[in-house]
Design a protein around this motif. Sequence first.
Motif, short mmCIF file in Angstrom:
data_model
loop_
_atom_site.label_atom_id
_atom_site.label_comp_id
_atom_site.label_asym_id
_atom_site.label_seq_id
_atom_site.Cartn_x
_atom_site.Cartn_y
_atom_site.Cartn_z
N LEU A 1 0.84 -1.20 0.00
CA LEU A 1 0.00 0.00 0.00
C LEU A 1 0.87 1.25 0.00
CD1 LEU A 1 -2.78 1.31 0.15
CD2 LEU A 1 -2.65 1.14 2.65
N GLU A 2 1.94 1.24 0.76
CA GLU A 2 2.85 2.39 0.81
C GLU A 2 3.46 2.64 -0.56
OE1 GLU A 2 4.85 5.33 3.44
OE2 GLU A 2 3.01 4.14 3.49
N LEU A 3 3.86 1.59 -1.24
CA LEU A 3 4.42 1.74 -2.59
C LEU A 3 3.37 2.24 -3.57
CD1 LEU A 3 6.44 -1.62 -2.76
CD2 LEU A 3 7.42 0.67 -2.67
N TYR B 1 14.25 1.36 -0.03
CA TYR B 1 14.10 2.14 1.22
C TYR B 1 12.78 1.78 1.91
CZ TYR B 1 13.38 6.28 4.20
OH TYR B 1 13.13 7.13 5.25
N ILE B 2 11.69 1.78 1.15
CA ILE B 2 10.36 1.51 1.73
C ILE B 2 10.23 0.05 2.15
CG2 ILE B 2 7.89 1.42 1.22
CD1 ILE B 2 8.34 3.89 -0.60
N ASN C 1 12.67 -0.85 5.14
CA ASN C 1 12.29 -0.32 6.45
C ASN C 1 10.98 -0.89 6.96
OD1 ASN C 1 14.32 1.79 7.42
ND2 ASN C 1 14.02 2.44 5.31
N LEU C 2 9.96 -0.92 6.13
CA LEU C 2 8.66 -1.43 6.59
C LEU C 2 8.71 -2.93 6.87
CD1 LEU C 2 6.01 0.53 4.49
CD2 LEU C 2 6.64 0.84 6.87
N CYS C 3 9.56 -3.64 6.13
CA CYS C 3 9.67 -5.09 6.34
C CYS C 3 10.81 -5.44 7.30
CB CYS C 3 9.85 -5.81 5.01
SG CYS C 3 8.40 -5.70 3.94
N LEU D 1 15.32 9.96 1.41
CA LEU D 1 14.42 9.04 0.73
C LEU D 1 13.03 9.00 1.35
CD1 LEU D 1 16.94 6.16 0.02
CD2 LEU D 1 15.65 7.45 -1.69
N GLY D 2 12.86 9.63 2.50
CA GLY D 2 11.53 9.72 3.09
C GLY D 2 10.72 10.90 2.58
#
Length: 372
Positions: A242-244, A262-263, A266-268, A317-318
Motif C-alpha cells: 500500500l505504501e508503494l 528504502y520503503i 524499512n517497513l519489512c 528518501l523519506g
Amino acid sequence: MNLENKLPLPLKEQFGKIKAFLKDYTGRAYLVGGGVRDMLLNLPVNDLDIEVYDIDEMTFSKLMQELGAIGVGKSFFVYKIGDIDISLPRTERKNGVGHRAFNVKICSDEKQAARRRDFTMNAMMLDIFNYKLLDFYGGLESLNKKVISLVDENSFAEDSLRVLRGIQFSSRFGFKIDKMTLEVMAKLPLNDLSKSRIFWELEKLFNATFLHFGLYYLIRLGIFEKVFGVKIQKDLFFKTALELYKNKDNFTEELNTYYFMYIVGNLCKLDISKVLENIDAPREYRNIFKNQPFIENDVNDEQLMEIAIDIPIKNWLGNYKKGIIERAKKLDIYEHLYSGGVSVQSVILDGFQKEEIKKELKRRKLEVIKSE
C-alpha cells in the motif's frame, strides 16, 4: 501498424537506413522482441531488434560491415548500428551453467525462432517491409488481458534469469503472471546467475511503475530468500504494498531508483546494508543508504528540521510522503542543510575541537529546533 510514426526521429532515421539497405538482399526481415510489444502498448520505443532471414552467415557478416554495423555478439550473429540490433534468427539450447551457456544455431523458420523467446508478449514479430504482425503464441491476447505467459516451458526453464525478467515486466506494465508460468518460475533456482546480472535485472524493477506488483512476486516466488538472503514476513506485505502503491507518484526523479529498497527494507524490517551486499549493489547505492532515517508515520516540521541537520530533504528518501517537499521548501531545508543560526565558527571559538565540533554543532541546532 505505421511503424515510423511510433519512433523518435533518430531511431526512425536509423531504421529507414537499415530497411532500405536490406530490401535488396532479402524479403524477410522482422522487428522482434520488446520493440513490437512497446509499440502495441503505445509506450516509448528507444531501441529496436531486427532479425534477418534468407542470408547465410558469411554474407550477413559482409553486409553488416558494408552497412557500418558493429559486431556485438558474433557467436550469436548480432550486430549493432546506433540503437538497433540486427541479427540472424536462431535457436538456443542449454549446454552448461550460467545465463550465456547456450548452443546457438541459425534458424530459417519464423515460428521456431520466436519459440526461444521468454514470454508470449515478447515473441511477436513485425515485418519491416509490409508491417504484417506475426503472432504464433498469443502475444497480442496476452497484452489485451494484461497477462504474462511463457512461450515454451522447456526452453523457459533453461534460463533462470527469466524469473527476474518476468517480475520486472510485471512491475513495469502492471501485468499479472499466469498460474502455469508462476509454477515454472517457482521451480527455478537462481544460483547460476552472477550477482551483477541479478542486480541489473532488479534495477529495472526498482524504476518500475507498479512496484507493488514486483513486491508481491518477489515474496510469492521466494526471491527475497534466494537473492536478498532474507525472509519477509507475509503479514507485512499489505502495509508495504500500500505504501508503494499510494506514493509512487510522489517519487522524485533523482531518487527514483532507491525508493523501493528504502520503503520495503524499512517497513519489512530488513537490514538494508546486508541486502545491498547480497546483490552486490554498486557503491552509489550503499552511499545513498548510509544516512537515511526512516519515520513510518506522518512527519512534522520539527522532525524535518532534525533530519535536515545531516541531509537536505531533497536527498532524503523519506521525502515521498505527501506534502513533505512543499514544507521543506518553505523551511528552506529542501536543498540546504538546516543551520538554525548556529555557525561552525562559534563552536570552535568555544573551544571544541576535531570530532567534537560536529557533535556540538548538531546539539546546538537541536536545541534551537526544540525551542522554536
